[in-house]
Design a protein around this motif. Structure first.
Motif, short mmCIF file in Angstrom:
data_model
loop_
_atom_site.label_atom_id
_atom_site.label_comp_id
_atom_site.label_asym_id
_atom_site.label_seq_id
_atom_site.Cartn_x
_atom_site.Cartn_y
_atom_site.Cartn_z
N PRO A 70 -12.04 5.04 54.42
CA PRO A 70 -10.64 5.23 54.68
C PRO A 70 -10.14 5.37 53.46
CG PRO A 70 -11.59 2.43 54.70
CD PRO A 70 -13.01 3.23 54.33
N GLY A 71 -9.61 7.17 53.64
CA GLY A 71 -8.68 7.25 52.29
C GLY A 71 -6.88 6.02 52.23
N ALA A 72 -6.70 5.81 52.84
CA ALA A 72 -5.25 5.05 52.91
C ALA A 72 -5.94 3.69 51.99
CB ALA A 72 -5.17 4.29 54.50
N LEU A 73 -6.68 3.31 52.32
CA LEU A 73 -7.03 2.27 51.52
C LEU A 73 -7.98 2.18 50.28
CD1 LEU A 73 -8.73 -0.04 54.04
CD2 LEU A 73 -6.38 -0.20 53.34
N GLY A 74 -7.82 3.48 49.51
CA GLY A 74 -8.00 4.18 48.13
C GLY A 74 -9.88 3.28 48.00
N LEU A 75 -10.38 3.69 49.86
CA LEU A 75 -11.38 4.30 49.59
C LEU A 75 -12.61 5.48 49.62
CD1 LEU A 75 -11.88 0.10 50.93
CD2 LEU A 75 -12.24 1.21 48.33
N ARG A 76 -12.31 6.16 49.85
CA ARG A 76 -12.59 7.94 50.69
C ARG A 76 -13.39 8.24 48.87
NH1 ARG A 76 -12.59 10.74 54.44
NH2 ARG A 76 -13.41 13.38 53.97
N LEU A 77 -14.93 7.55 49.06
CA LEU A 77 -16.18 7.70 48.45
C LEU A 77 -16.97 8.46 48.45
CD1 LEU A 77 -16.15 4.29 47.45
CD2 LEU A 77 -13.87 5.18 46.42
N SER A 78 -17.54 8.70 47.61
CA SER A 78 -18.47 9.89 47.60
C SER A 78 -20.18 9.30 48.07
CB SER A 78 -19.02 10.97 46.64
OG SER A 78 -19.53 9.87 45.49
N VAL A 79 -20.83 9.52 48.45
CA VAL A 79 -22.32 9.24 49.39
C VAL A 79 -22.86 8.26 47.47
CG1 VAL A 79 -24.38 8.77 50.13
CG2 VAL A 79 -22.09 9.39 51.55
N GLN A 80 -22.27 9.28 46.63
CA GLN A 80 -23.63 8.50 45.60
C GLN A 80 -22.60 7.33 45.20
OE1 GLN A 80 -23.59 11.07 41.88
NE2 GLN A 80 -24.60 9.43 41.01
N HIS A 81 -20.88 7.56 45.04
CA HIS A 81 -20.37 6.57 44.44
C HIS A 81 -19.90 4.95 45.85
CE1 HIS A 81 -15.84 6.28 42.81
NE2 HIS A 81 -16.86 5.00 42.22
N TRP A 82 -20.68 5.56 46.52
CA TRP A 82 -20.88 4.11 48.26
C TRP A 82 -21.96 3.20 47.48
CZ3 TRP A 82 -17.28 1.82 50.79
CH2 TRP A 82 -16.04 2.42 50.95
#
Length: 473
Positions: free
Chosen positions: A69-81
């Motif tokens: 969810p980009g609105a929550l600042g959590l649109r991350l890459s798979v590596q980042h997750w």
């Protein structure tokens, strides 16, 4: 008249564990070993995936695919997750392990805690110094000083499972406790030195969430449907605060009660750790390795590891700094606290285990990503250095442990012997009068059986025995 001399009490370290602690260590080692094997397989798969030309683009595409969810600042890459999300589960388990050690394990006794704490501190300080000296003389960057300070317990125990199956439980417990303390200081390093610009609103929300988490635990509220959503909210707020999100996992792990109340078979911390550890060891850490260890290996890349000060400092820190730091810290603690080494072990055994501490895979890769975030080329080279340093440390420890393997087998056999078959090793019952009676009865029955067999053998060499109605037998 001369004053009476004060008798100085000495204690033995790396001696025999208590039976409950021995059983706990054995169970923890079994789980960590399985996780370590999966970690190794994931690392190998990452290297193969990233180094086969036909598959390399696919690895890059998957690693850098964004979701959330980009609105929550959590649109991350798979590596980042994998590094910020899944590793929070790993650090949650580390927090529970640390809490248990503090309230029910060896660290609850300050005198017993001194050894692993000092060994861990020296095992982090010396590699950092080695890295700093290497880069100061070579003109490299000092930002990666923390990369060689970490020990990967799962990877180290996986190596032990292959090469040290007969290692005495005291040495295994020392490595396990050392790694738990090491994890604590690695967490502090990440929190203090790799925190970006703080978002105080998000940080305040995370702290409030942790306070609610703590209050629910104290009220003995039950139900995963309460804690899992709350944990996700705390993690998301911690991530957006600028503090590394894995700190949320550690904080929640430390809040769990790890001592047993009367009538309890397991404390809440032990129960939850039992449930979550397979998720950490079997999924979170291997997936992190899969998306972090995939670096392109070439002759030039390997050459750069030994020519660039940043990467050379990592290798030397893991191989030389870790072994020297852990061993030196252990020896100094024993020397100045008047502790004596167990009669069954020798200092080379301690040095061999100290060499294993140079396996810094998981947390070293994470710190490497944080330290060199703005330089993807150097990040990959540092990851390669972590792999080479960890494998070299494992090879050195293998050689050292194999030299003493016959001695370890004898110690392990003595520690596991259970002649009265009551499920408790005999070494833990030798001061029990009932044990002496049981052993005397066992020895008498063995002697009677020996006499009976001797009589049968003697009768067999003479005239045939008569049985029943006189028919020859």
């Amino acid at each position: 008249m001369a004053a009476p001399r004060t008798r100085i009490r000495t204690r033995t370290f790396l001696g025999r564990l208590s039976l409950p602690e021995r059983n706990f260590v054995a169970e923890a080692l079994r789980t960590e070993t399985v996780g370590g094997v999966l970690l190794l397989l994931a690392a190998v798969a990452a290297l193969v995936w990233a180094n086969i030309p036909a598959l390399h683009s696919g690895y890059e595409s998957v690693s850098h695919y964004h979701l959330g969810p980009g609105a929550l600042g959590l649109r991350l890459s798979v590596q980042h997750w994998a590094s910020d999300g899944l590793l929070a589960i790993f650090f949650f388990v580390a927090g529970i392990e640390l809490k248990r050690e503090l309230v029910a394990g060896d660290l609850r006794d300050p005198r017993a805690a001194v050894l692993p704490v000092v060994a861990a501190l020296c095992g982090m300080a010396v590699p950092a110094i080695v890295y700093a000296l290497t880069n100061a003389t070579g003109g490299g960057s000092l930002v990666g000083w923390a990369v060689p300070t970490a020990t990967d317990i799962a990877f180290a125990l996986a190596v032990l499972a292959v090469i040290g199956t007969s290692l005495p439980s005291a040495l295994r417990a020392f490595l396990l406790t050392l790694a738990v303390v090491d994890d604590l200081f690695a967490i502090l390093i990440i929190a203090v030195f790799f925190t970006t610009d703080l978002n105080f609103a998000a940080l305040g929300g995370a702290v409030a969430g942790l306070a609610v988490f703590w209050a629910l635990l104290r009220k003995r509220v039950r139900g995963w449907y309460v804690y899992v959503p709350l944990a996700l909210v705390i993690w998301g707020l911690m991530y957006n605060s600028g503090v590394h999100a894995t700190i949320a996992g550690v904080a929640m792990g430390l809040m769990l009660r790890c001592h047993r109340h009367e009538g309890e078979e397991h404390s809440p911390g032990e129960y939850i750790e039992h449930l979550v550890r397979p998720l950490s060891a079997g999924l979170a850490v291997p997936l992190f390795a899969l998306f972090s260890a995939g670096v392109a290996i070439s002759g030039r890349a390997l050459g750069d590891v030994f020519t660039k000060p940043e990467t050379l400092g990592v290798v030397l820190g893991l191989v030389i700094g870790k072994a020297a730091g852990v061993f030196g810290g252990t020896w100094l603690t024993a020397r100045f606290t008047r502790a004596s080494l167990s009669d069954d072990l020798a200092w080379p055994d301690v040095f061999a285990v100290a060499s294993l501490a140079g396996i810094g895979f998981t947390v070293s890769l994470l710190i490497g990503e944080l330290a060199f975030d703005g330089d993807p080329v150097l990040t990959d080279e540092v990851k390669t250095a972590v792999l080479i340093g960890s494998l070299t440390a494992a090879a050195c420890a293998t050689t050292l442990l194999k030299v003493r393997n016959a001695k370890y087998r004898a110690l392990c056999a003595d520690e596991d012997r259970d002649e009265d078959l009551d499920g408790i090793p005999d070494v833990y019952e030798q001061d029990d009068p009932a044990y002496d009676l049981r052993m005397a009865d066992i020895h008498e029955r063995k002697a009677a059986e020996h006499r009976r067999l001797a009589a049968l053998k003697s009768a067999g060499s003479g005239p045939p025995a008569q049985v029943g109605n006189g028919t020859p037998n």
